[in-house]
Design a protein around this motif. Sequence first.
Motif, short mmCIF file in Angstrom:
data_model
loop_
_atom_site.label_atom_id
_atom_site.label_comp_id
_atom_site.label_asym_id
_atom_site.label_seq_id
_atom_site.Cartn_x
_atom_site.Cartn_y
_atom_site.Cartn_z
N ASP A 63 0.82 -1.20 0.00
CA ASP A 63 0.00 0.00 0.00
C ASP A 63 0.86 1.26 0.00
O ASP A 63 2.08 1.16 -0.08
CB ASP A 63 -0.96 -0.04 1.20
CG ASP A 63 -2.31 0.52 0.80
OD1 ASP A 63 -2.30 1.60 0.19
OD2 ASP A 63 -3.33 -0.13 1.10
N TRP A 64 0.22 2.38 0.05
CA TRP A 64 0.92 3.64 -0.12
C TRP A 64 0.89 4.52 1.12
O TRP A 64 -0.06 4.49 1.90
CB TRP A 64 0.29 4.43 -1.28
CG TRP A 64 0.24 3.70 -2.58
CD1 TRP A 64 -0.78 2.94 -3.02
CD2 TRP A 64 1.24 3.67 -3.57
NE1 TRP A 64 -0.50 2.42 -4.26
CE2 TRP A 64 0.75 2.86 -4.63
CE3 TRP A 64 2.52 4.23 -3.70
CZ2 TRP A 64 1.48 2.60 -5.78
CZ3 TRP A 64 3.24 3.98 -4.86
CH2 TRP A 64 2.71 3.16 -5.88
N ASP B 50 4.50 16.90 -1.61
CA ASP B 50 5.76 16.73 -2.33
C ASP B 50 6.93 17.33 -1.53
O ASP B 50 6.98 18.53 -1.33
CB ASP B 50 5.67 17.41 -3.70
CG ASP B 50 6.76 16.92 -4.61
OD1 ASP B 50 7.87 16.64 -4.10
OD2 ASP B 50 6.51 16.79 -5.82
N VAL C 77 5.95 5.88 -1.41
CA VAL C 77 5.46 7.21 -1.07
C VAL C 77 4.81 7.89 -2.27
O VAL C 77 5.39 7.96 -3.33
CB VAL C 77 6.61 8.10 -0.53
CG1 VAL C 77 6.16 9.55 -0.44
CG2 VAL C 77 7.04 7.59 0.84
N VAL C 78 3.59 8.34 -2.08
CA VAL C 78 2.89 9.11 -3.12
C VAL C 78 2.98 10.58 -2.76
O VAL C 78 2.53 11.00 -1.70
CB VAL C 78 1.41 8.67 -3.17
CG1 VAL C 78 0.61 9.65 -4.02
CG2 VAL C 78 1.30 7.26 -3.71
N ARG C 79 3.60 11.35 -3.66
CA ARG C 79 3.79 12.78 -3.37
C ARG C 79 2.68 13.58 -4.04
O ARG C 79 2.46 13.44 -5.24
CB ARG C 79 5.13 13.27 -3.94
CG ARG C 79 6.31 12.52 -3.41
CD ARG C 79 7.21 12.13 -4.57
NE ARG C 79 7.98 10.92 -4.24
CZ ARG C 79 9.24 10.98 -3.85
NH1 ARG C 79 9.86 12.12 -3.78
NH2 ARG C 79 9.87 9.87 -3.56
N VAL C 80 2.01 14.36 -3.31
CA VAL C 80 0.91 15.13 -3.88
C VAL C 80 1.18 16.61 -3.76
O VAL C 80 2.14 17.04 -3.12
CB VAL C 80 -0.42 14.78 -3.19
CG1 VAL C 80 -0.83 13.37 -3.51
CG2 VAL C 80 -0.32 14.98 -1.70
N ASN D 3 -0.38 19.15 -2.41
CA ASN D 3 -0.49 19.83 -1.12
C ASN D 3 -1.11 18.89 -0.09
O ASN D 3 -1.51 17.78 -0.42
CB ASN D 3 -1.31 21.12 -1.26
CG ASN D 3 -2.63 20.86 -1.97
OD1 ASN D 3 -3.36 19.93 -1.58
ND2 ASN D 3 -2.92 21.65 -2.98
N ARG E 190 -3.90 18.99 1.43
CA ARG E 190 -5.30 18.66 1.19
C ARG E 190 -5.43 17.44 0.29
O ARG E 190 -6.29 16.60 0.48
CB ARG E 190 -6.06 19.82 0.53
CG ARG E 190 -5.94 21.14 1.21
CD ARG E 190 -6.52 21.15 2.60
NE ARG E 190 -7.79 20.45 2.68
CZ ARG E 190 -8.45 20.26 3.80
NH1 ARG E 190 -7.93 20.72 4.94
NH2 ARG E 190 -9.59 19.64 3.82
N LEU F 163 -6.61 11.59 -0.45
CA LEU F 163 -6.22 10.23 -0.81
C LEU F 163 -6.48 9.26 0.35
O LEU F 163 -6.97 8.16 0.15
CB LEU F 163 -4.75 10.17 -1.20
CG LEU F 163 -4.39 10.72 -2.58
CD1 LEU F 163 -2.91 10.47 -2.88
CD2 LEU F 163 -5.24 10.04 -3.65
N ARG G 288 -10.19 8.69 0.98
CA ARG G 288 -10.80 7.80 -0.02
C ARG G 288 -10.16 6.41 0.01
O ARG G 288 -10.42 5.59 -0.85
CB ARG G 288 -10.67 8.39 -1.41
CG ARG G 288 -11.56 9.60 -1.61
CD ARG G 288 -12.03 9.70 -3.02
NE ARG G 288 -12.55 8.43 -3.51
CZ ARG G 288 -13.76 7.96 -3.22
NH1 ARG G 288 -14.56 8.65 -2.45
NH2 ARG G 288 -14.15 6.81 -3.70
N ALA G 289 -9.28 6.21 0.99
CA ALA G 289 -8.63 4.91 1.18
C ALA G 289 -7.79 4.49 -0.02
O ALA G 289 -7.56 3.32 -0.25
CB ALA G 289 -9.65 3.82 1.51
N GLU G 290 -7.35 5.50 -0.78
CA GLU G 290 -6.45 5.18 -1.88
C GLU G 290 -5.05 4.91 -1.31
O GLU G 290 -4.27 4.19 -1.91
CB GLU G 290 -6.40 6.31 -2.89
CG GLU G 290 -7.68 6.53 -3.67
CD GLU G 290 -8.02 5.37 -4.57
OE1 GLU G 290 -7.11 4.62 -4.95
OE2 GLU G 290 -9.22 5.20 -4.89
N ALA G 291 -4.77 5.54 -0.21
CA ALA G 291 -3.50 5.30 0.47
C ALA G 291 -3.81 4.82 1.88
O ALA G 291 -4.78 5.25 2.49
CB ALA G 291 -2.67 6.58 0.50
N LEU G 292 -2.95 3.94 2.37
CA LEU G 292 -3.20 3.36 3.70
C LEU G 292 -2.85 4.36 4.79
O LEU G 292 -3.43 4.35 5.87
CB LEU G 292 -2.36 2.09 3.86
CG LEU G 292 -2.51 1.36 5.20
CD1 LEU G 292 -3.96 0.90 5.40
CD2 LEU G 292 -1.56 0.17 5.26
#
Lengths: 226, 226, 378, 378, 235
Positions: E114-115, E120, E147-150, E152, E154, E159, E162-166
Amino acid sequence: MLSLNGFEIEALRLSLKVALWSVSLSLPVGFGVAWILARKHFPGKILLDGLVHLPLILPPVVIGYLLLVLLGRQGIIGKWLFDVFNISVAFTWRGAAISASVMAFPLMVRAIRLSLDAIDPKLENIGRTLGAGPFLVFLTVTLPLAAPGIISGAILAFARSIGEFGATITFVSNIPGATQTLPLALYNLLQIPGGEQGALRLVILSIILAASALIASELLARRLKK
Amino acid sequence: MLSLNGFEIEALRLSLKVALWSVSLSLPVGFGVAWILARKHFPGKILLDGLVHLPLILPPVVIGYLLLVLLGRQGIIGKWLFDVFNISVAFTWRGAAISASVMAFPLMVRAIRLSLDAIDPKLENIGRTLGAGPFLVFLTVTLPLAAPGIISGAILAFARSIGEFGATITFVSNIPGATQTLPLALYNLLQIPGGEQGALRLVILSIILAASALIASELLARRLKK
Amino acid sequence: MNSTPAFDSNILRVKVKKRIGEFDLDVSFMARQGVTALFGRSGSGKTTLINLITGLSVPDWGRIEIDNRILCDTDKHIFLTPEKRSIGFVSQEGDLFPHLTVKGNIEFACRFGKGTGFHIPIKEVIELLDLGFLLGRWPNTLSGGEKQRTAIARALLSHPRILVMDEPLASLDASHKSQILPYIERLRDEFMLPIIYVSHDMEEVVRLADTMVLLDQGKNSATGLVEEIMSRADLRPLTGRHEASSVINVIVSQQDEFFKLTQLSFFGGKLWIPFVDVPLGTETRMRVRARDVLLSLTRPKGTSILNILPATVKEIITGNGPQAELVLDLGALLIASVTKKSISNMKLEPGTKVYAMIKAAAITHRALGLGGLRSRRN
Amino acid sequence: MNSTPAFDSNILRVKVKKRIGEFDLDVSFMARQGVTALFGRSGSGKTTLINLITGLSVPDWGRIEIDNRILCDTDKHIFLTPEKRSIGFVSQEGDLFPHLTVKGNIEFACRFGKGTGFHIPIKEVIELLDLGFLLGRWPNTLSGGEKQRTAIARALLSHPRILVMDEPLASLDASHKSQILPYIERLRDEFMLPIIYVSHDMEEVVRLADTMVLLDQGKNSATGLVEEIMSRADLRPLTGRHEASSVINVIVSQQDEFFKLTQLSFFGGKLWIPFVDVPLGTETRMRVRARDVLLSLTRPKGTSILNILPATVKEIITGNGPQAELVLDLGALLIASVTKKSISNMKLEPGTKVYAMIKAAAITHRALGLGGLRSRRN
Amino acid sequence: SPSQAEVIHVYSAASLSDVFTKISRVGSTRGLPKCVGIHAASSALARQIIAGAPADIFISANSEWTTYVRNQGLTRGLPKVFTRNKLVLITPLQSDFKFDFGESVGLAPLLRNDWLTIADPNHVPAGRYARAALKKFGYWSAVKHRVVRVANVRAALALVSRAEALAGIVYASDVKKTTSVRVVSSISQNSHPDIQYIATKIGKISQPIVDEYFKFLLSSEVASILIEHGFEPLK
Ligand SMILES: Nc1ncnc2c1ncn2[C@@H]1O[C@H](COP(=O)(O)OP(=O)(O)OP(=O)(O)O)[C@@H](O)[C@H]1O
Ligand SMILES: Nc1ncnc2c1ncn2[C@@H]1O[C@H](COP(=O)(O)OP(=O)(O)OP(=O)(O)O)[C@@H](O)[C@H]1O
Ligand SMILES: [Mg+2]
Ligand SMILES: [Mg+2]
């Protein structure tokens, strides 16, 4: 649900104003450029073509930044505009209209060019033999025959302007009442925990706005179609 | 100046891959939708038309968010895709291609529709009388006659995909090597004081990329033009 | 010969109604093997009718059959799409595919045309229509006539069971016309290809057509054999007064190789015409224009006129102009157009015995009905 | 009359070269007041030449003048754009503006046309071309002929100094044709509007044209007065054999109101033709087709033929076919086409005295050269 | 700066937009001029100020951009710390993810496929602090690839919700009012540089009302509003 609060009305009004100005700005220039690209052959043509597409190719933030550099109060053109005409576009709704029209520009040009390319030159020739000079033929033959492309381009530009965000927030900032259009207001709401509710309302507003424009354009196109 | 570092090459490679996939994805679907809009009359047509324009109207962030809701691992479609095909699009270059193609979709549809509308139905009729069924006529008459619109739509979609930022960063984030396309890399650089130098290099890269596509399309269009 | 063609031999039966804008088409006719001409002034509905036959438009009501195959029947809700009708179509504007070269346009037809297997070699068509040097060219670089020639070639090569041509030769010069006409005749005679032919040119119609459908403001004011329609005085306003003529059934009875003349016999006499290379015994029709018939009270001697036939004045039709028309009985009926002054000079009246003089040259190859002389197939 | 028109009376002088693709145009001709016909087979370069005259394309080399006004001179680098040439143009395809109704198309011409002030009332044109009921319609709903009629109206209303028509009547039926032709004649005669006229129809050409430019593969193989071109045996392959005819200058000498006949006099005799309403003394030209001339060794009596003229056989031209052509001298020269058999029967040879018989009806209004009889203007 | 009289323009980091509405409302009840809050990424705001935007006060989430503006000579007076924040580790509501930040077990094994999402770290301050913390405890190298960098904080929050990332690392202030995520663990403030928002007056000419407003922003009244919204008190 449908009664709007002052903040929403303000954003809606501004978005509409910005989009309409954006279309009005980009339409004549876009037509001119499309015409040149469709009809003229000159060495730097591919360069001009590339320049037109720049707002598509680069991320909006970059375009916004470039606009800021050019048209900001300290910018090359912006300074001149302010000194000579006392006009300031940066940080005003005028700037928002400009950035929207720049972003919409390639869409406008492509659509119009497609229609211009499809015009049978024989018809323009006939117009000439009937006594109308190049400019009159342009007005009375070329322009109406390019109508489908003009309508298509205008509606694309309108929709794009309604949705424009990145270049606008970078160029003219997010000033409530001055430059805070629907997408920028949406952005603000999304920054607030629990702002999704309000955001949804703005999304629906945007859709209604654009849908009205679409319907209007369809009706217009149908009227123009023989 | 022109020797690229690994980071740049990576972003360039990825951008190209994403843009090509984006065009390949949106072209057939876009053609289909354009054809339906140009030729068919049905009650919900204006709705479909509106839906097509949605990616233009709404700020990219919202589209990115919607994509996440639909195609994320927990999303309605995303879950199904993952369960059935074991395909995950979120946080991968595939997702970037999808968001780019969604954003480019209205441009594609409009351009193709414009060309389809300009086709003289008499030519398709003649094709029918010569023994070709509707599908063969479509392949041998409609499709080639719509070529200007298809090329125009494809080049717009390609350019838009090269420049796509907002929806991509929201939907698939900014994962170097996986989803960090040129605009995302550019954005990164612009967020750092003094990053303008590196940003400029990426801007130039983007322009070169798009210009090559433009030139290629011009050559193709010229070849197709009688 | 029957004025109403026998039912079983009908290739095409059409009975349709269609309204477009303010225009009402309401036509019913049958056509036999051979060429059926659609004749009528501009805006009389010829193209509208053709579109219904080819399946490019749907009738409001009606039924169309070819070879007893129903193409369209609104009552039975049958409607065959154009590609299933095996109709070779030449439209009024040519309508070449702009994205294909001349060659591409022609090959399109070869590739997709799936008619009865009726087949003309592509080479022959290209040669006939003089397209060889145009094959690589794009339609927008062709002259008007070149476009139309390509369109004709394309239709011919689609393996059609029936050919439908909307004013195909209008933009062709006399020389190309006279090259192509015999070929259309060949299609009709050798290949037995039925043809529906729209034309303004009465010469063409008479030369090619067996049946004629006269259209006037969307109605078929007359349908029948060409000879019949041409000799009906009430249809003159539609067929054209200056074209007044009579059509006589003849049989080839003698060939004069030396003077290059052919003799035709009919019930009432014999006629010499310029040589036509067909076997003795061939039956055909001959059209004689009223103004090519001269009259004399005594048998003229020492004239250049080869054909002098005794006849009786049957009827005199006078109008407003200087001319009057005389119906002569010489076994067959022959119409002559003479000045009223001559009638007065010669004291002509019904019953007067006269000699009808017809110059051999007046009956040119072009004016022969049923074209290049062929055996009637019924 | 001069076979080479006098220089000062030339309306149009053209001397151009142009290469398009593999096609070479190299033409030089002059045209006088009246109608100049461009005649030539498909692909001979007629439209290419017309485009140079109207200014729609630029010659590679050459000079075009109208009324001593230079429209184009490559040496002097002069090139007048089409709208400055005041040329009313009807193109081969009609080319109506699809975004305007019939009315809009016509009004376009009224609005922008700025010719010499030559003016025909719009109402009259609409009536003549039978456009009244079509005014509100869009071009894509018109029939072929209706389109062309609109295009003609549009050109007429552009106040032109000269009219250029590329096969304007090809898609019109005989009835509309015969309605429009007199009007074109009126333009020529009353309004003195010079006309350049492309046509495949020799009848039309002879009826309308003074000068004829014969085009063959991009070269003008002959230019001259129609009568001259038509009677040149060497040009038959281009003008068409079956159209062999002679043109005679005549003067109207008597009118017979009762029998509705007009008498024409010429150097060598008198002729009756169907009534034409023009003053006595009008000079004109008359075309007599060779095949309408009959011969007799003795003066025929009691025939329906009004015109019997003594003549001498001057020359006999025989070819391969059954026909031979005789040049007769009866003051003027007259060509007769008779069968070789008749020549043999009658023992004709140069010097033989004969009577030439010409039916009054054979010289219809349509076959009169210079159209509806007018006074020559030179 | 020639800002319109009686209106103060405050250019502030996007994450402050919510609380700012409250602050300006309180300000107006105190007889202070109307305040317009303009919210975007700190980088965009800084550039706009340099390009002449009508800003009176700039509150940056990132001291580098403050320095950048100061170096252009556009600021007046010394920058002041406006407020502070702290990081928390979050997980979707329904998840049973458990982790105590600082454990030696490591984060990576728990994430498995998972993520973990953070802003960022290349340019967003929140991301930079998160990376520093992860490095400090030695998790970074193992977890880097998950690691998913977004763009900001928010987006990171979205993420996770919405349970896209753990898991995700966000500001405590961001989760204060959210019910869509669960805070797993707070992150020690010693593991990263102090999270400060810096306020600076913009413009060369001193303007009394701006000075007054600036003072108000640094007042204890505003500080308590900020704390109410999940921000940390000043040290
Ligand atoms: N879409 C339409 N709307 C209204 N009227 C129409 C439409 N299409 C055709 N018509 C009318 O129907 C009539 C018949 O047209 P059609 O094309 O069949 O004539 P046509 O006999 O082929 O004439 P032509 O010889 O000039 O080609 C014309 O009067 C035409 O104006
Ligand atoms: N763009 C072009 N490229 C190559 N050849 C061309 C081009 N345009 C015209 N031609 C050729 O030039 C010749 C003359 O054409 P033009 O249109 O003048 O003929 P035309 O005399 O008007 O014939 P028609 O009676 O068939 O209309 C034709 O052989 C044509 O194929
Ligand atoms: Mg028609
Ligand atoms: Mg031509």
